[in-house]
Motif scaffolding. Structure first.
Motif, PDB file in Angstrom:
ATOM      1  N   MET A   1       0.737  -1.034  -0.586  1.00 21.92           N
ATOM      2  CA  MET A   1       0.047   0.011   0.143  1.00 21.92           C
ATOM      3  C   MET A   1       1.186   1.109  -0.176  1.00 21.92           C
ATOM      4  SD  MET A   1      -2.975  -0.461  -0.298  1.00 21.92           S
ATOM      5  CE  MET A   1      -2.978  -1.496  -1.133  1.00 21.92           C
ATOM      6  N   ALA A   2       1.652   1.473   0.906  1.00 24.45           N
ATOM      7  CA  ALA A   2       2.774   2.347   0.597  1.00 24.45           C
ATOM      8  C   ALA A   2       3.219   2.554  -0.429  1.00 24.45           C
ATOM      9  CB  ALA A   2       4.191   1.967   1.413  1.00 24.45           C
ATOM     10  N   LEU A   3       3.694   1.582  -1.222  1.00 22.31           N
ATOM     11  CA  LEU A   3       4.633   1.474  -2.835  1.00 22.31           C
ATOM     12  C   LEU A   3       3.384   2.540  -3.316  1.00 22.31           C
ATOM     13  CD1 LEU A   3       5.718  -1.414  -2.593  1.00 22.31           C
ATOM     14  CD2 LEU A   3       7.745   0.811  -2.334  1.00 22.31           C
ATOM     15  N   ARG A   4       2.395   2.084  -3.460  1.00 20.87           N
ATOM     16  CA  ARG A   4       1.019   2.599  -3.965  1.00 20.87           C
ATOM     17  C   ARG A   4       1.115   3.570  -3.916  1.00 20.87           C
ATOM     18  NH1 ARG A   4      -2.015   5.395  -5.750  1.00 20.87           N
ATOM     19  NH2 ARG A   4      -4.747   4.742  -5.936  1.00 20.87           N
ATOM     20  N   LEU A   5       0.943   4.367  -2.878  1.00 23.17           N
ATOM     21  CA  LEU A   5       0.151   5.678  -2.563  1.00 23.17           C
ATOM     22  C   LEU A   5       1.580   6.676  -3.153  1.00 23.17           C
ATOM     23  CD1 LEU A   5      -2.028   5.148   0.477  1.00 23.17           C
ATOM     24  CD2 LEU A   5      -2.009   5.889  -1.908  1.00 23.17           C
ATOM     25  N   ILE A   6       2.994   5.695  -2.385  1.00 23.01           N
ATOM     26  CA  ILE A   6       4.666   7.175  -2.929  1.00 23.01           C
ATOM     27  C   ILE A   6       4.197   7.795  -3.889  1.00 23.01           C
ATOM     28  CG2 ILE A   6       6.433   7.440  -3.572  1.00 23.01           C
ATOM     29  CD1 ILE A   6       6.945   4.922  -1.230  1.00 23.01           C
ATOM     30  N   PRO A   7       3.620   7.369  -4.955  1.00 23.64           N
ATOM     31  CA  PRO A   7       3.802   8.374  -6.507  1.00 23.64           C
ATOM     32  C   PRO A   7       2.737   9.317  -6.147  1.00 23.64           C
ATOM     33  CG  PRO A   7       3.550   6.543  -7.499  1.00 23.64           C
ATOM     34  CD  PRO A   7       3.090   6.105  -5.994  1.00 23.64           C
ATOM     35  N   THR A   8       1.128   8.789  -6.055  1.00 23.27           N
ATOM     36  CA  THR A   8       0.253   9.756  -5.655  1.00 23.27           C
ATOM     37  C   THR A   8       0.312  10.871  -4.694  1.00 23.27           C
ATOM     38  OG1 THR A   8      -0.978   7.974  -6.000  1.00 23.27           O
ATOM     39  CG2 THR A   8      -2.244   9.380  -5.470  1.00 23.27           C
ATOM     40  N   LEU A   9       1.518  10.678  -3.012  1.00 23.53           N
ATOM     41  CA  LEU A   9       1.632  11.459  -2.419  1.00 23.53           C
ATOM     42  C   LEU A   9       2.891  12.651  -2.820  1.00 23.53           C
ATOM     43  CD1 LEU A   9       1.628   9.778   0.700  1.00 23.53           C
ATOM     44  CD2 LEU A   9      -0.040  10.796  -0.222  1.00 23.53           C
ATOM     45  N   ILE A  10       3.774  12.087  -4.155  1.00 28.78           N
ATOM     46  CA  ILE A  10       4.440  13.091  -3.791  1.00 28.78           C
ATOM     47  C   ILE A  10       3.735  14.142  -5.661  1.00 28.78           C
ATOM     48  CG2 ILE A  10       6.386  13.254  -6.271  1.00 28.78           C
ATOM     49  CD1 ILE A  10       7.813  10.766  -4.849  1.00 28.78           C
TER      50      ILE A  10
ATOM     51  N   PRO B   1     -10.952   8.102  -9.525  1.00 26.47           N
ATOM     52  CA  PRO B   1     -10.543   6.914  -9.255  1.00 26.47           C
ATOM     53  C   PRO B   1      -9.165   6.566  -8.541  1.00 26.47           C
ATOM     54  CG  PRO B   1     -10.113   8.028 -11.099  1.00 26.47           C
ATOM     55  CD  PRO B   1     -11.290   8.632  -9.906  1.00 26.47           C
ATOM     56  N   ASP B   2      -8.359   7.615  -8.270  1.00 22.45           N
ATOM     57  CA  ASP B   2      -7.225   7.620  -7.629  1.00 22.45           C
ATOM     58  C   ASP B   2      -7.366   6.562  -5.955  1.00 22.45           C
ATOM     59  OD1 ASP B   2      -4.793   8.303  -9.100  1.00 22.45           O
ATOM     60  OD2 ASP B   2      -5.525  10.384  -8.757  1.00 22.45           O
ATOM     61  N   ASN B   3      -8.173   7.022  -5.600  1.00 22.11           N
ATOM     62  CA  ASN B   3      -8.043   6.138  -3.996  1.00 22.11           C
ATOM     63  C   ASN B   3      -9.275   5.352  -3.946  1.00 22.11           C
ATOM     64  OD1 ASN B   3      -7.716   8.532  -3.494  1.00 22.11           O
ATOM     65  ND2 ASN B   3      -8.844   9.327  -2.672  1.00 22.11           N
ATOM     66  N   GLN B   4      -9.254   4.367  -5.124  1.00 21.49           N
ATOM     67  CA  GLN B   4      -9.603   2.489  -5.051  1.00 21.49           C
ATOM     68  C   GLN B   4      -8.890   1.496  -5.502  1.00 21.49           C
ATOM     69  OE1 GLN B   4     -13.884   2.279  -6.900  1.00 21.49           O
ATOM     70  NE2 GLN B   4     -13.033   4.468  -8.126  1.00 21.49           N
ATOM     71  N   ILE B   5      -7.886   1.759  -6.570  1.00 15.64           N
ATOM     72  CA  ILE B   5      -6.882   1.457  -7.744  1.00 15.64           C
ATOM     73  C   ILE B   5      -5.806   1.325  -6.051  1.00 15.64           C
ATOM     74  CG2 ILE B   5      -4.728   1.362  -9.071  1.00 15.64           C
ATOM     75  CD1 ILE B   5      -7.133   2.722 -10.650  1.00 15.64           C
ATOM     76  N   VAL B   6      -5.487  -0.486  -5.805  1.00 13.60           N
ATOM     77  CA  VAL B   6      -4.667  -0.478  -4.829  1.00 13.60           C
ATOM     78  C   VAL B   6      -3.238  -1.134  -5.443  1.00 13.60           C
ATOM     79  CG1 VAL B   6      -6.741  -1.452  -3.058  1.00 13.60           C
ATOM     80  CG2 VAL B   6      -5.674  -3.405  -4.846  1.00 13.60           C
ATOM     81  N   SER B   7      -2.787  -1.635  -6.419  1.00 12.89           N
ATOM     82  CA  SER B   7      -1.961  -2.058  -6.655  1.00 12.89           C
ATOM     83  C   SER B   7      -1.415  -1.503  -7.921  1.00 12.89           C
ATOM     84  CB  SER B   7      -2.095  -3.293  -7.640  1.00 12.89           C
ATOM     85  OG  SER B   7      -0.490  -3.929  -7.770  1.00 12.89           O
ATOM     86  N   ASN B   8       0.337  -1.215  -7.858  1.00 21.26           N
ATOM     87  CA  ASN B   8       0.780  -0.368  -8.865  1.00 21.26           C
ATOM     88  C   ASN B   8       0.412  -1.220  -9.898  1.00 21.26           C
ATOM     89  OD1 ASN B   8       1.942   0.131  -6.358  1.00 21.26           O
ATOM     90  ND2 ASN B   8       3.952   1.155  -7.215  1.00 21.26           N
TER      91      ASN B   8
ATOM     92  N   PRO C   1      -0.962   2.380 -12.749  1.00 23.69           N
ATOM     93  CA  PRO C   1      -1.691   2.711 -13.216  1.00 23.69           C
ATOM     94  C   PRO C   1      -1.717   4.387 -13.179  1.00 23.69           C
ATOM     95  CG  PRO C   1      -2.486   1.253 -11.645  1.00 23.69           C
ATOM     96  CD  PRO C   1      -1.428   1.057 -12.159  1.00 23.69           C
ATOM     97  N   HIS C   2      -1.160   4.786 -11.802  1.00 26.67           N
ATOM     98  CA  HIS C   2      -0.729   6.326 -11.480  1.00 26.67           C
ATOM     99  C   HIS C   2      -0.606   6.983 -12.944  1.00 26.67           C
ATOM    100  CE1 HIS C   2       2.806   5.092 -10.606  1.00 26.67           C
ATOM    101  NE2 HIS C   2       3.962   6.426 -10.986  1.00 26.67           N
ATOM    102  N   LEU C   3       0.142   6.358 -14.351  1.00 28.77           N
ATOM    103  CA  LEU C   3       1.098   6.972 -15.485  1.00 28.77           C
ATOM    104  C   LEU C   3      -0.857   7.050 -16.274  1.00 28.77           C
ATOM    105  CD1 LEU C   3       4.128   5.774 -15.608  1.00 28.77           C
ATOM    106  CD2 LEU C   3       3.416   7.547 -14.704  1.00 28.77           C
ATOM    107  N   LEU C   4      -1.556   6.545 -15.899  1.00 26.13           N
ATOM    108  CA  LEU C   4      -2.888   6.902 -16.522  1.00 26.13           C
ATOM    109  C   LEU C   4      -3.903   8.005 -17.259  1.00 26.13           C
ATOM    110  CD1 LEU C   4      -3.652   2.721 -16.363  1.00 26.13           C
ATOM    111  CD2 LEU C   4      -2.573   3.874 -18.364  1.00 26.13           C
ATOM    112  N   SER C   5      -4.720   8.142 -17.721  1.00 28.61           N
ATOM    113  CA  SER C   5      -5.649   9.211 -17.609  1.00 28.61           C
ATOM    114  C   SER C   5      -7.204   8.707 -16.670  1.00 28.61           C
ATOM    115  CB  SER C   5      -6.137   9.236 -18.851  1.00 28.61           C
ATOM    116  OG  SER C   5      -7.303   8.542 -18.881  1.00 28.61           O
ATOM    117  N   GLY C   6      -7.085   9.904 -15.905  1.00 30.53           N
ATOM    118  CA  GLY C   6      -8.971   9.513 -15.108  1.00 30.53           C
ATOM    119  C   GLY C   6      -9.387   8.541 -15.514  1.00 30.53           C
TER     120      GLY C   6
END
Lengths: 267, 288, 285
Positions: free
Chosen positions: A162-171, C96-103, C144-149
């Motif tokens: 979870m920490a790994l998942r949130l790091i990019p978002t928090l940055i 969408p950012d707050n329901q994705i659990v994996s990288n 996922p964090h590199l994709l659009s909303g």
């Protein structure tokens, strides 16, 4: 910008090294470090270096990326080498004021520097070629026996991922909040230490609040997707040790045994 | 036509140059914001909108090109940057997430305080800004106890309190219900009407932009694809659709009506205009 | 066979009061609602009307303080059934950012089936299938964090589809998306109802989206204020505006014309219908 920082330092690829089981890679790093610390002579260092070079070559990690990763430790390497160089014992070759340089000192300086560089590069091989998720999963499986001792292995692993998942978002979020406060005239690089610390409040308060909000929403979303702890959980990607893992571990053991044998032989 | 207050000249911005992640977000953008106008900037996600607006108050430095505030390069010196930050007010998307003070009053005062104004002037501005967005009653409350729409208005007041001559807002209505949207739009317009400040609204909703904008600029792939009066822009509905945008519902309706043989006068892009046009038609036919 | 997917009876809910001694305020007060299997219901209401709180009762994220919620014959208050309920009623949230659990996209989609203890080969099938349904299969190994909303939201939908739910509740799924993302998500919702027979409950602010449903329920002050087919609800223009809502632009136009005595129908929910009705009227003359 903060966004430019590459975190996790994973370079996706499809080489044999990338495909190895994360458990194999974790164990290999341990074997490699053990070998490195048992190496005493030029020859044994050479053996370990050849092994490292081969691993880098096979993984197709660019040497430039490796060297870039070394930047933060350059200072420590140089300092360690210098201390070894200037305070060595044995036959004195040159002397100046309280410093004296010895043949052994030169050797120790080079080997100590090399040891540190090789140590860092070896551990980089693990993080460069293994996705954080796989790394966490590998660790979880390796630590599984500790469950019998009531260590919450699954929970720890989940927290880590979870920490790994949130790091990019928090940055990204930090970046946004900083820009927004700057747009209101905030300055973060002026004033004395106390003023600077105070200037961080407009960033930290919103960042904490949003982290809590995110954590809360994420927890709800996980619950909605039937998360109920590690019990009865299955996995999409199941780790299975293949022949290549056994061979690799064999090579690792041979490396360690070889280095120890060389040391016993006084080499 | 009013004279320009803020201008970009051949503005180009490249992220992470020299790396595999290199990306040109803006490519030779010439943009003019005129005194007292309402300008709509439209573009889909990734068109370069947010990079562009962060150049307008020197939060991002151009890779090449210049940003001129009344003829002076805003990146010229530290004091020029500081000036640009207060004269060009920038409200980010979801600005409520930047609130941090204990009370609404203190939060709104953050900008004026950074401008090193006198306590009396700060107090005057906080109250005035609160008035523009209708939160005078909430000044002593904690910003975190407010409803979503109220928080948004407090955050906007925090920028308005700097009394910017150009107020730039990124998606100010995102995520609000229809009532909340209307309130925010009214607040922004009242600031514009009473102070004569230029207002730039960045949005991907054509309906919002259409209602009050004097001029519109369409961004696509980091360049200005179109600019002009709303009716000129909306007349090019097919091009807009190709850029992942949509013409307002009423533009689409007028196109269909024309195809079905109903002759409408002029360009129509809001419900009011359409209703007026059709009533005219009805009246004309009735008399004939 | 029973055609009821969800049955809500006299549902009351309140959050515990923050100040001691103060009576908590009802967020939901006496909601009755029955949703049929395979139907598409839109729930409208201004912020604070209780619609999200209602949604969270449908998969036992919240439990009734009074009354009951029955989902596919299961009472949500029965804790033994919580997982059974959640696997049948999926939920997609606003951010969408707050329901994705994996990288990794596919790992994220696999999350629910993993939690349900589904065998590995079957998880693979479900993940691939779900990603194809939302058109994100090519992105399965992306971060996922590199994709659009919009793309992230499609991943979130895939993550729910991988449970193979009978019903999916969408809580303002397009509120944070751009027009393209919004269109994509709405297209997927339409397909889920049509091709998979999923019971869809859509909470939204966008009248154009609600117009796609079979049924529109309007919430206000924790109660159901209106309930009917879109053509029926959206023609009550003044009532809706009094509740802080708007109507689709086409309906608004027809309403304005009718106010001025032009005899046109009111229930034209999309541009095509509206154009046809107007053309007919103005050509007749």
């Amino acid at each position: 910008m903060l966004k430019d920082v590459t975190l996790g330092q994973y370079f996706p690829g499809d080489t044999v090294v990338h495909r190895l089981d994360p458990r194999t890679k974790i164990l290999m790093v341990i074997l490699y470090i053990a070998a490195l610390f048992n190496a005493k002579s030029w020859i044994s260092y050479g053996v370990v270096l050849v092994f490292l070079a081969a691993a880098i070559a096979v993984s197709r990690i660019r040497l430039k990326a490796m060297l870039k990763g070394l930047k933060p430790v350059v200072f420590i390497v140089v300092l360690t080498s210098l201390l070894n160089l200037l305070y060595g014992r044995g036959e004195i070759i040159a002397q100046w004021w309280i410093f004296h340089i010895t043949r052994e000192g030169i050797k120790a300086a080079i080997l100590m520097g090399a040891r540190l560089v090789m140590l860092v590069m070896g551990t980089f091989m693990l993080t460069y070629t293994t996705s954080p998720i796989m790394l966490t999963y590998g660790l979880e499986l390796l630590l599984n026996p500790l469950k019998k001792l009531k260590v919450p292995v699954h929970e720890l692993a989940m927290m880590m991922s979870m920490a790994l998942r949130l790091i990019p978002t928090l940055i990204e979020e930090t970046d946004k909040i900083m820009s927004a406060q700057k747009a209101r005239g905030a300055e973060f690089d002026t004033g004395n230490l106390i003023e600077k610390a105070k200037a961080m409040l407009p960033i930290l308060v919103p960042l904490f609040l949003s982290s809590f909000r995110r954590a809360d929403e994420l927890a709800t979303a996980m619950e909605a997707r039937c998360y109920h702890g590690g019990e009865g959980r299955t996995r999409l990607n199941v780790l299975k040790m293949a022949a290549r893992d056994h061979i690799t571990l064999g090579v690792g053991l041979a490396l360690l045994a070889g280095v120890i044998a060389l040391a016993k032989l006084g080499l | 036509m009013n004279e320009p207050i803020l201008k970009t000249e051949n503005l180009t911005h490249v992220y992470s140059p020299g790396t595999p992640f290199e990306m040109t977000a803006l490519n030779g953008v010439d943009l003019e914001i005129r005194k007292g106008e309402i300008l709509g900037i439209i573009g889909h996600t990734g068109s370069g909108k947010s990079t562009l607006i962060q150049h307008l108050n020197a939060l991002i430095k151009p890779t090449s090109g210049r940003v001129l505030l009344e003829g002076r390069d805003i990146n010229e010196s530290k004091s020029a940057i500081r000036q640009a930050r207060s004269r060009v007010g920038l409200v980010f998307q979801y600005p409520e997430y930047q609130l941090f003070e204990e009370t609404v009053y203190k939060d709104i005062a953050f900008g004026p305080k950074n401008m090193k104004l006198s306590p009396e002037e700060i107090d005057r501005r906080v109250r005035e800004a609160a008035g523009f967005v209708g939160v005078e009653e909430l000044l002593d409350r904690s910003p975190f106890d407010l409803s979503g729409g109220q928080k948004r208005r407090v955050a906007i007041a925090g920028v308005i309190a700097m009394m910017p001559e150009v107020l730039v807002l990124d998606e100010p209505m995102a995520g609000l219900d229809p009532g909340g949207c209307r309130e925010i739009m009214d607040n922004i317009l009242s600031y514009h009407d009473k102070t004569g400040a230029a207002v730039v609204v960045v949005t991907h909703s054509m309906e919002e932009a259409a209602r009050r904008a004097d001029r519109m600029v369409v961004l696509n792939h980091g360049t200005v694809a179109m600019s002009g009066a709303p009716e000129e822009i909306f007349a090019r509905g097919d091009e807009l659709r190709k850029m992942g945008l949509a013409a307002p519902v009423m533009t689409e309706l007028s196109q269909r009506l024309r195809a079905l043989g109903v002759e409408l006068p002029g360009t129509v892009y809001t419900v009011e205009q359409m209703a007026a046009a059709l009533l005219e038609l009805e009246g004309g036919r009735g008399r004939a | 066979m029973d055609d009821t997917a969800i049955k809500i009876e006299n549902l009351t809910f309140f959050y515990p009061s923050e100040e001691e001694g103060q009576a908590p305020e009802d967020v939901l007060s006496g909601v009755d609602l029955t949703v049929e299997k395979g139907s598409f219901t839109a729930i409208l209401g201004h912020n604070g009307s209780g619609k999200s709180t209602l949604a969270r009762h449908l998969n036992a994220l919240l439990l009734p303080k009074g009354g009951s919620v029955t989902v596919f014959g299961m009472d949500t208050r029965d804790e033994e059934l919580t997982l059974e309920i959640r696997r049948r009623v999926g939920m997609v949230f606003q951010n969408p950012d707050n329901q994705i659990v994996s990288n990794v996209v596919e790992e994220d989609v696999a999350f629910a089936p993993e939690n349900l203890g589904i065998p590995t080969p079957e998880i693979r099938t479900r993940v691939d299938e779900a990603l194809k349904t939302v058109g994100m299969y090519e992105f399965r190994t992306h971060a996922p964090h590199l994709l659009s909303g919009g793309q992230k939201q499609r991943i979130a939908i895939a993550g729910v589809l991988a449970m193979r739910p009978k019903c999916v509740v969408f809580d303002e799924p397009t509120a944070m998306l751009d027009p393209q993302g919004r269109r994509d998500v709405m297209r997927i919702i339409g397909r889920m109802k049509k091709e998979l027979g999923t019971t869809v409950i859509l909470i939204t602010h966008h009248m154009e989206e609600a117009a796609m449903a079979d049924r529109v329920v309007v919430m206000s002050d924790g109660q159901i204020a209106m309930d009917g087919a879109p053509g029926e609800v959206f023609t009550r223009v003044e009532e809706l505006e009094a509740l802080g809502l708007t109507v689709p632009d086409t309906v608004k136009l027809m309403w304005e014309l009718r106010q001025k005595g032009v005899d046109v129908p009111l229930d034209t929910l999309d541009v095509e219908e509206c154009a046809k009705a107007l053309a007919e009227h103005f050509k007749k003359k």
